[in-house]
Write an enzyme that holds these catalytic residues in place. Structure first.
Site, PDB file in Angstrom:
ATOM      1  N   PHE A 288      -0.046  -2.002   8.788  1.00  0.00           N
ATOM      2  CA  PHE A 288      -0.663  -0.916   8.046  1.00  0.00           C
ATOM      3  C   PHE A 288      -1.950  -1.606   7.608  1.00  0.00           C
ATOM      4  O   PHE A 288      -2.858  -0.684   7.194  1.00  0.00           O
ATOM      5  CB  PHE A 288       0.181  -0.365   6.685  1.00  0.00           C
TER       6      PHE A 288
ATOM      7  N   LYS B 240     -10.050   2.819  14.259  1.00  0.00           N
ATOM      8  CA  LYS B 240      -8.848   3.181  14.815  1.00  0.00           C
ATOM      9  C   LYS B 240      -8.557   3.386  16.233  1.00  0.00           C
ATOM     10  O   LYS B 240      -7.890   3.094  17.069  1.00  0.00           O
ATOM     11  CB  LYS B 240      -8.431   4.659  14.331  1.00  0.00           C
TER      12      LYS B 240
ATOM     13  N   SER C 139      -4.496   7.488  13.595  1.00  0.00           N
ATOM     14  CA  SER C 139      -4.465   8.486  12.802  1.00  0.00           C
ATOM     15  C   SER C 139      -5.194   9.565  13.478  1.00  0.00           C
ATOM     16  O   SER C 139      -5.350   9.612  14.622  1.00  0.00           O
ATOM     17  CB  SER C 139      -5.692   8.328  11.877  1.00  0.00           C
TER      18      SER C 139
ATOM     19  N   TYR D 201     -14.840   3.992  10.211  1.00  0.00           N
ATOM     20  CA  TYR D 201     -13.208   3.884   9.984  1.00  0.00           C
ATOM     21  C   TYR D 201     -12.440   4.361  11.258  1.00  0.00           C
ATOM     22  O   TYR D 201     -11.656   4.050  11.874  1.00  0.00           O
ATOM     23  CB  TYR D 201     -12.969   4.620   8.794  1.00  0.00           C
TER      24      TYR D 201
ATOM     25  N   GLY E  67       0.996  -1.196   0.031  1.00  0.00           N
ATOM     26  CA  GLY E  67       0.034  -0.069   0.107  1.00  0.00           C
ATOM     27  C   GLY E  67       0.922   1.320   0.093  1.00  0.00           C
ATOM     28  O   GLY E  67       2.128   1.240   0.054  1.00  0.00           O
ATOM     29  N   TYR E  68       0.291   2.337   0.153  1.00  0.00           N
ATOM     30  CA  TYR E  68       0.973   3.670   0.006  1.00  0.00           C
ATOM     31  C   TYR E  68       1.924   3.877   1.021  1.00  0.00           C
ATOM     32  O   TYR E  68       3.250   4.108   0.767  1.00  0.00           O
ATOM     33  CB  TYR E  68      -0.297   4.815  -0.139  1.00  0.00           C
ATOM     34  N   ILE E  69       1.409   4.030   2.296  1.00  0.00           N
ATOM     35  CA  ILE E  69       2.638   4.288   3.398  1.00  0.00           C
ATOM     36  C   ILE E  69       3.327   2.840   3.753  1.00  0.00           C
ATOM     37  O   ILE E  69       4.584   3.067   3.763  1.00  0.00           O
ATOM     38  CB  ILE E  69       2.056   4.602   4.669  1.00  0.00           C
TER      39      ILE E  69
ATOM     40  N   PHE F 174      -0.751  12.577  10.503  1.00  0.00           N
ATOM     41  CA  PHE F 174      -1.698  13.500  10.274  1.00  0.00           C
ATOM     42  C   PHE F 174      -2.176  13.180   8.705  1.00  0.00           C
ATOM     43  O   PHE F 174      -2.330  11.930   8.293  1.00  0.00           O
ATOM     44  CB  PHE F 174      -1.050  14.903  10.559  1.00  0.00           C
TER      45      PHE F 174
ATOM     46  N   SER G 190      -6.052  -5.710  -1.985  1.00  0.00           N
ATOM     47  CA  SER G 190      -7.436  -5.297  -2.280  1.00  0.00           C
ATOM     48  C   SER G 190      -7.373  -3.732  -2.845  1.00  0.00           C
ATOM     49  O   SER G 190      -8.492  -3.461  -3.452  1.00  0.00           O
ATOM     50  CB  SER G 190      -8.158  -5.377  -0.851  1.00  0.00           C
ATOM     51  N   ASN G 191      -6.315  -3.088  -2.226  1.00  0.00           N
ATOM     52  CA  ASN G 191      -6.149  -1.532  -2.844  1.00  0.00           C
ATOM     53  C   ASN G 191      -4.957  -1.186  -3.183  1.00  0.00           C
ATOM     54  O   ASN G 191      -4.573  -0.201  -3.072  1.00  0.00           O
ATOM     55  CB  ASN G 191      -6.592  -0.603  -1.530  1.00  0.00           C
TER      56      ASN G 191
ATOM     57  N   GLY H 191     -18.943  15.188   7.714  1.00  0.00           N
ATOM     58  CA  GLY H 191     -17.968  14.504   8.647  1.00  0.00           C
ATOM     59  C   GLY H 191     -16.705  15.247   8.622  1.00  0.00           C
ATOM     60  O   GLY H 191     -15.654  14.874   9.318  1.00  0.00           O
TER      61      GLY H 191
END
Ligand code: UFG
Length: 345
Positions: free
Chosen positions: A84, A157, A128, A153, A13-15, A182, A37-38, A301
């Site tokens: 992650f 966390k 997060s 979500y 994934g990204y991070i 952040f 999955s992503n 939100g």
């Protein structure tokens, strides 16, 4: 010399991918578990091109206990985990709460149950700033109250943080570090890896770069009537490579027994609040590309303003967010251009 073997869940994934690069550069062996999955397996090639080392990769669900046990058995000497792997779209979590609770809670439970059996010394958890909700005091530090979550979500966390703290306090002999990110943005300077969301981007930066590329017609700025200097929301945008480096420091500290507490919590941010409109200007200045945008209504939100007090991470971890916003935005654009050159987007 190899420092040890780290299991990185969500490492494609990204991070996760940026963190895998930094771990390998620092001398760790990395085992990635990702269900793709992503993300996709090309990311593993990108990591190899940057580091000249291919991480071991298992395509598994982290909440599949049988499959995860096999990974630990096969790899034998995993000493730490960075977790992650999670579903992360705020809006989708409202539509599919059970998916979010199942994925995000079960995976952590599975890992924490297996840790003692395989002698794993510690876990770093991706949390997060969403756990703070709209903070009463800005910049927000780690002692700020945890506000009721605004989405399933966000709730996962918070629950995950509680699971970690309760388990550590019950007397297990491993350590935990909770990192509250952040807003991570940007891409590796090589443009070999970066953020690649499926479908229409939900987050600001990929929406900006795709608009600049002409893939999206225009960017919608969600609200200009907030109680901020220019009326748009304020966030703390942190460079993803800076963020990845903090994970290496956290792992070093956890595994070498330097941490004073068995469970530690750190904010990872720059300490600088930037509004959506300021970010658009900064992107245009950094890239020379003009952005099509219009102001629309608020997004449900959204928090009005949040930015970090990163002093604890600065002082205790000796980590600072070093990259300039302009360079980070330029890296996000370079990545988008590379995706076009490769015919991916
Ligand atoms: N925004 C726009 N237009 C867009 C997208 C975003 O104006 O098309 C604004 C948002 O209203 C917000 C800011 O840009 O003010 C940042 O929005 P993001 O969606 O990029 O990120 P969030 O601050 O909403 O962060 C949330 C959660 C994080 C989570 C992150 C990624 O709070 O915990 O989404 O899923 F990590």
């Amino acid at each position: 010399m190899v420092k040890g073997k780290i299991l990185v869940t969500g490492g494609a994934g990204y991070i996760g991918s940026h963190t895998t690069v930094e771990l390998q550069n620092a001398g760790y062996d990395v085992v990635i578990v990702d269900n793709l999955s992503n993300s996709n397996a090309d990311v593993i090639d990108g990591i190899e091109r940057i580091t000249a080392k291919r991480p071991t990769f298992y395509k598994n669900d982290c909440n599949d206990r049988v499959a995860m046990r096999k990974v630990f058995e096969q790899e034998k000497d995993i000493c730490g985990i960075i977790h992650f792997a999670a579903s992360k779209a705020v809006g989708e979590s409202v539509q599919k709460p059970l998916l979010y609770y199942r994925n995000n809670i079960d995976s952590l439970l599975t890992l924490m149950e297996l840790m003692p059996e395989f002698g794993v010394k510690g876990i770093v958890f991706s949390s997060s700033c969403t756990v703070y909700g709209q903070p009463d005091i800005l910049p927000v530090d780690e002692t700020a109250p945890i506000k009721p979550a605004l989405s399933p979500y966000g709730n996962t966390k918070q629950i995950n943080e509680e699971i970690i703290k309760d388990t550590i306090h019950s007397g297990v002999d491993y350590k935990a570090v909770i990192l509250r990110y952040f807003n991570p943005i940007g891409a590796h300077p090589s443009a070999e890896i970066g953020e690649l969301p499926n479908g229409v981007p939900q987050n600001l930066i990929p929406y900006i770069t795709q608009t600049a590329m002409g893939i999206r017609k225009e960017l919608s700025v969600f609200g200009d009537d907030y109680n901020t200097p220019d009326g748009s929301c304020i966030r703390d945008y942190i460079n993803v490579v800076d963020l990845a480096k903090a994970h290496v420091i956290a792992v070093d500290r956890m595994l070498t027994g330097k941490s004073e507490e068995q469970v530690e919590v750190f904010n990872l941010g720059t300490g600088r609040g930037v509004s959506v409109l300021e970010l658009i200007n900064a992107f245009e200045a950094a890239t020379g590309v003009k952005l099509n945008y219009k102001i629309v209504g608020r997004r449900e939100g959204d928090i009005e303003k949040v930015w970090a007090n990163p002093e604890k991470a600065n002082n205790v971890l000796g980590w600072v967010a070093a990259e300039k916003l302009e360079d980070t935005l330029a890296s996000a654009w370079k990545w988008q251009v590379k995706l076009r050159e490769r015919g991916i987007m």
